[in-house]
Design a protein around this motif. Structure first.
Motif, PDB file in Angstrom:
ATOM      1  N   ARG A   1      78.865   5.253  14.051  1.00 31.81           N
ATOM      2  CA  ARG A   1      77.616   4.664  14.521  1.00 31.81           C
ATOM      3  C   ARG A   1      77.091   5.538  15.649  1.00 31.81           C
ATOM      4  O   ARG A   1      77.870   5.998  16.492  1.00 31.81           O
ATOM      5  N   PRO A   2      75.789   5.770  15.707  1.00 29.07           N
ATOM      6  CA  PRO A   2      75.233   6.590  16.790  1.00 29.07           C
ATOM      7  C   PRO A   2      75.553   5.982  18.153  1.00 29.07           C
ATOM      8  O   PRO A   2      75.357   4.778  18.367  1.00 29.07           O
ATOM      9  N   ARG A   3      76.086   6.817  19.044  1.00 23.38           N
ATOM     10  CA  ARG A   3      76.364   6.409  20.424  1.00 23.38           C
ATOM     11  C   ARG A   3      77.210   5.142  20.493  1.00 23.38           C
ATOM     12  O   ARG A   3      76.986   4.258  21.305  1.00 23.38           O
ATOM     13  N   HIS A   4      78.202   5.053  19.619  1.00 23.01           N
ATOM     14  CA  HIS A   4      78.997   3.835  19.539  1.00 23.01           C
ATOM     15  C   HIS A   4      80.396   4.218  19.069  1.00 23.01           C
ATOM     16  O   HIS A   4      80.556   5.028  18.169  1.00 23.01           O
ATOM     17  N   ARG A   5      81.411   3.617  19.666  1.00 23.82           N
ATOM     18  CA  ARG A   5      82.786   3.906  19.280  1.00 23.82           C
ATOM     19  C   ARG A   5      83.189   3.199  17.995  1.00 23.82           C
ATOM     20  O   ARG A   5      84.198   3.546  17.376  1.00 23.82           O
ATOM     21  N   ALA A   6      82.437   2.191  17.595  1.00 26.89           N
ATOM     22  CA  ALA A   6      82.725   1.509  16.338  1.00 26.89           C
ATOM     23  C   ALA A   6      82.401   2.430  15.159  1.00 26.89           C
ATOM     24  O   ALA A   6      81.518   3.274  15.242  1.00 26.89           O
ATOM     25  N   VAL A   7      83.154   2.270  14.083  1.00 26.61           N
ATOM     26  CA  VAL A   7      82.842   2.951  12.831  1.00 26.61           C
ATOM     27  C   VAL A   7      82.688   1.891  11.752  1.00 26.61           C
ATOM     28  O   VAL A   7      83.223   0.785  11.859  1.00 26.61           O
ATOM     29  N   ASP A   8      81.946   2.224  10.727  1.00 28.52           N
ATOM     30  CA  ASP A   8      81.721   1.307   9.612  1.00 28.52           C
ATOM     31  C   ASP A   8      82.545   1.741   8.405  1.00 28.52           C
ATOM     32  O   ASP A   8      82.543   2.923   8.037  1.00 28.52           O
ATOM     33  N   LEU A   9      83.241   0.799   7.812  1.00 28.96           N
ATOM     34  CA  LEU A   9      83.906   1.040   6.542  1.00 28.96           C
ATOM     35  C   LEU A   9      82.850   0.909   5.447  1.00 28.96           C
ATOM     36  O   LEU A   9      82.256  -0.150   5.274  1.00 28.96           O
TER      37      LEU A   9
ATOM     38  N   LEU B   1      79.550  14.887  24.181  1.00 29.24           N
ATOM     39  CA  LEU B   1      78.171  14.407  24.190  1.00 29.24           C
ATOM     40  C   LEU B   1      77.407  15.027  25.354  1.00 29.24           C
ATOM     41  O   LEU B   1      77.972  15.255  26.422  1.00 29.24           O
ATOM     42  N   PRO B   2      76.103  15.289  25.173  1.00 29.35           N
ATOM     43  CA  PRO B   2      75.283  15.842  26.254  1.00 29.35           C
ATOM     44  C   PRO B   2      74.950  14.769  27.290  1.00 29.35           C
ATOM     45  O   PRO B   2      75.022  13.561  27.023  1.00 29.35           O
ATOM     46  N   ALA B   3      74.532  15.226  28.457  1.00 23.86           N
ATOM     47  CA  ALA B   3      74.256  14.320  29.561  1.00 23.86           C
ATOM     48  C   ALA B   3      73.159  13.315  29.216  1.00 23.86           C
ATOM     49  O   ALA B   3      73.229  12.149  29.629  1.00 23.86           O
ATOM     50  N   GLY B   4      72.141  13.750  28.463  1.00 25.90           N
ATOM     51  CA  GLY B   4      71.044  12.852  28.126  1.00 25.90           C
ATOM     52  C   GLY B   4      71.508  11.659  27.313  1.00 25.90           C
ATOM     53  O   GLY B   4      71.080  10.523  27.545  1.00 25.90           O
ATOM     54  N   VAL B   5      72.382  11.900  26.347  1.00 28.94           N
ATOM     55  CA  VAL B   5      72.915  10.812  25.532  1.00 28.94           C
ATOM     56  C   VAL B   5      73.766   9.882  26.389  1.00 28.94           C
ATOM     57  O   VAL B   5      73.695   8.650  26.264  1.00 28.94           O
ATOM     58  N   LEU B   6      74.559  10.447  27.283  1.00 32.02           N
ATOM     59  CA  LEU B   6      75.417   9.631  28.142  1.00 32.02           C
ATOM     60  C   LEU B   6      74.589   8.807  29.122  1.00 32.02           C
ATOM     61  O   LEU B   6      74.948   7.675  29.447  1.00 32.02           O
ATOM     62  N   ALA B   7      73.483   9.360  29.585  1.00 35.32           N
ATOM     63  CA  ALA B   7      72.596   8.598  30.466  1.00 35.32           C
ATOM     64  C   ALA B   7      72.031   7.392  29.723  1.00 35.32           C
ATOM     65  O   ALA B   7      71.972   6.280  30.267  1.00 35.32           O
ATOM     66  N   THR B   8      71.624   7.592  28.468  1.00 33.30           N
ATOM     67  CA  THR B   8      71.107   6.492  27.660  1.00 33.30           C
ATOM     68  C   THR B   8      72.180   5.443  27.421  1.00 33.30           C
ATOM     69  O   THR B   8      71.934   4.236  27.525  1.00 33.30           O
ATOM     70  N   GLU B   9      73.386   5.892  27.113  1.00 36.33           N
ATOM     71  CA  GLU B   9      74.492   4.965  26.871  1.00 36.33           C
ATOM     72  C   GLU B   9      74.800   4.139  28.112  1.00 36.33           C
ATOM     73  O   GLU B   9      75.122   2.953  28.016  1.00 36.33           O
ATOM     74  N   ALA B  10      74.694   4.769  29.279  1.00 34.58           N
ATOM     75  CA  ALA B  10      75.003   4.070  30.525  1.00 34.58           C
ATOM     76  C   ALA B  10      73.821   3.271  31.053  1.00 34.58           C
ATOM     77  O   ALA B  10      73.976   2.469  31.984  1.00 34.58           O
ATOM     78  N   GLY B  11      72.627   3.500  30.496  1.00 37.97           N
ATOM     79  CA  GLY B  11      71.448   2.767  30.933  1.00 37.97           C
ATOM     80  C   GLY B  11      70.938   3.191  32.289  1.00 37.97           C
ATOM     81  O   GLY B  11      70.421   2.370  33.059  1.00 37.97           O
ATOM     82  N   VAL B  12      71.087   4.485  32.605  1.00 40.31           N
ATOM     83  CA  VAL B  12      70.638   4.986  33.905  1.00 40.31           C
ATOM     84  C   VAL B  12      69.790   6.236  33.697  1.00 40.31           C
ATOM     85  O   VAL B  12      69.704   6.775  32.594  1.00 40.31           O
TER      86      VAL B  12
ATOM     87  N   SER C   1      73.962  12.408  36.030  1.00 36.24           N
ATOM     88  CA  SER C   1      74.463  13.713  36.446  1.00 36.24           C
ATOM     89  C   SER C   1      75.416  13.597  37.626  1.00 36.24           C
ATOM     90  O   SER C   1      76.466  14.252  37.678  1.00 36.24           O
ATOM     91  N   ALA C   2      75.059  12.741  38.582  1.00 36.04           N
ATOM     92  CA  ALA C   2      75.915  12.562  39.760  1.00 36.04           C
ATOM     93  C   ALA C   2      77.267  11.978  39.374  1.00 36.04           C
ATOM     94  O   ALA C   2      78.316  12.398  39.890  1.00 36.04           O
ATOM     95  N   GLN C   3      77.262  11.007  38.459  1.00 35.43           N
ATOM     96  CA  GLN C   3      78.523  10.389  38.059  1.00 35.43           C
ATOM     97  C   GLN C   3      79.353  11.317  37.180  1.00 35.43           C
ATOM     98  O   GLN C   3      80.587  11.330  37.260  1.00 35.43           O
ATOM     99  N   LEU C   4      78.697  12.111  36.343  1.00 35.35           N
ATOM    100  CA  LEU C   4      79.425  13.082  35.535  1.00 35.35           C
ATOM    101  C   LEU C   4      80.125  14.107  36.417  1.00 35.35           C
ATOM    102  O   LEU C   4      81.266  14.504  36.149  1.00 35.35           O
ATOM    103  N   ALA C   5      79.446  14.527  37.470  1.00 37.63           N
ATOM    104  CA  ALA C   5      80.050  15.492  38.394  1.00 37.63           C
ATOM    105  C   ALA C   5      81.294  14.903  39.056  1.00 37.63           C
ATOM    106  O   ALA C   5      82.311  15.584  39.205  1.00 37.63           O
ATOM    107  N   ARG C   6      81.218  13.638  39.415  1.00 36.65           N
ATOM    108  CA  ARG C   6      82.379  13.014  40.065  1.00 36.65           C
ATOM    109  C   ARG C   6      83.543  12.876  39.092  1.00 36.65           C
ATOM    110  O   ARG C   6      84.699  13.139  39.456  1.00 36.65           O
TER     111      ARG C   6
END
Length: 256
Positions: free
Chosen positions: A231-239, A39-50, A56-61
């Protein structure tokens, strides 16, 4: 005899690694990547709510400490877990972690969806993953090599961890059952660097679910056939309705 080049190594620095999972932003990033996708950084930022800068700082770490890898594609950078061992750690932490307070119906539905069907790195988990594994065992595609006849975990199997020396092998009906599910006839015999069969103890069901190359192939096939949907940005899947019909007809899988 010790020499000047002898290197003494102490105990593993568990606290250092544990601290990487302890930050809420980093934890949300890792959970977002736990389904094996990049996933790109922008999507991960949205998922993390930051903000993008904070992400970017947390991804680098996380990258510097070997928990995630990054791949450049054109102008974009895509992040993924460095290995399925990281996903295994996340599943294990979920067993002992307190549940977050549900502040809305949407959040409650999301938690229920994860328990019902989700990905564990690149294979199915939750009630659906465990039900498929149990059906393969019941229909002779898999057989247990110990005295047990179900997917129950053994006393020494750690909760939400990869099963060491998993007591399973392919059964006499493997080819017939797997081809009925849409896999190529040579799936069971095809060579590959990755082990064909691996198993995890599911954190929500506390039973074995199928991983390894066969587990990944089944998830890929189910997605391609439209039997399950991400599911978008979600680990759940739908049957899907189609998937529910086909899995019931072919291997008797039914989940609520």
């Amino acid at each position: 005899m010790e020499t000047s080049t002898t290197v003494h190594r102490g105990d593993a620095d568990v606290a250092h690694v544990a601290a990487l999972f302890a930050d809420p932003t980093r934890a949300r990033v890792l959970v977002a990547l736990a389904d094996g996708r990049s996933l790109p950084a922008g999507v991960l930022a949205t998922e993390a709510g930051v903000s993008a800068q904070a992400a970017s700082a947390q991804l680098a770490r996380l990258r510097d400490n070997g928990l995630i890898d990054v791949e450049q594609s054109g102008r974009h950078r895509y992040y993924r877990l460095a290995s399925d061992q990281v996903a295994t750690i996340l599943e294990a932490l979920a067993v002992i972690a307190p549940t977050e307070p549900v502040r809305s119906l949407r959040e409650g539905t999301r938690a229920a969806a994860l328990r019902r069907a989700r990905t564990c790195y690149d294979h199915l988990a939750g009630r659906l993953g465990c039900a498929v594994t149990a059906a393969l065992l019941e229909r002779g595609a898999l057989v247990r090599t110990d005295e047990r006849t179900t997917t129950e975990r053994r006393p020494d199997d750690r909760l939400s961890s990869r099963v060491t020396d998993a007591p399973y092998e392919l059964g006499p009906a493997a080819t017939d059952v797997l081809t009925s599910l849409g896999l190529p006839p040579d799936t069971a015999s095809a060579a590959g660097a990755r082990p064909l069969l691996r198993f995890c103890v599911d954190w929500s069901e506390q039973r074995h679910h199928l991983g390894g190359r066969l587990g990944a192939d089944l998830l890929t096939q189910f997605l391609s056939a439209g039997w399950v949907a991400r599911r978008p940005r979600h680990r759940a899947v739908d049957l899907t309705d189609l998937g529910a019909d086909r899995l019931k007809a072919l291997i008797g899988v039914e989940i609520s």
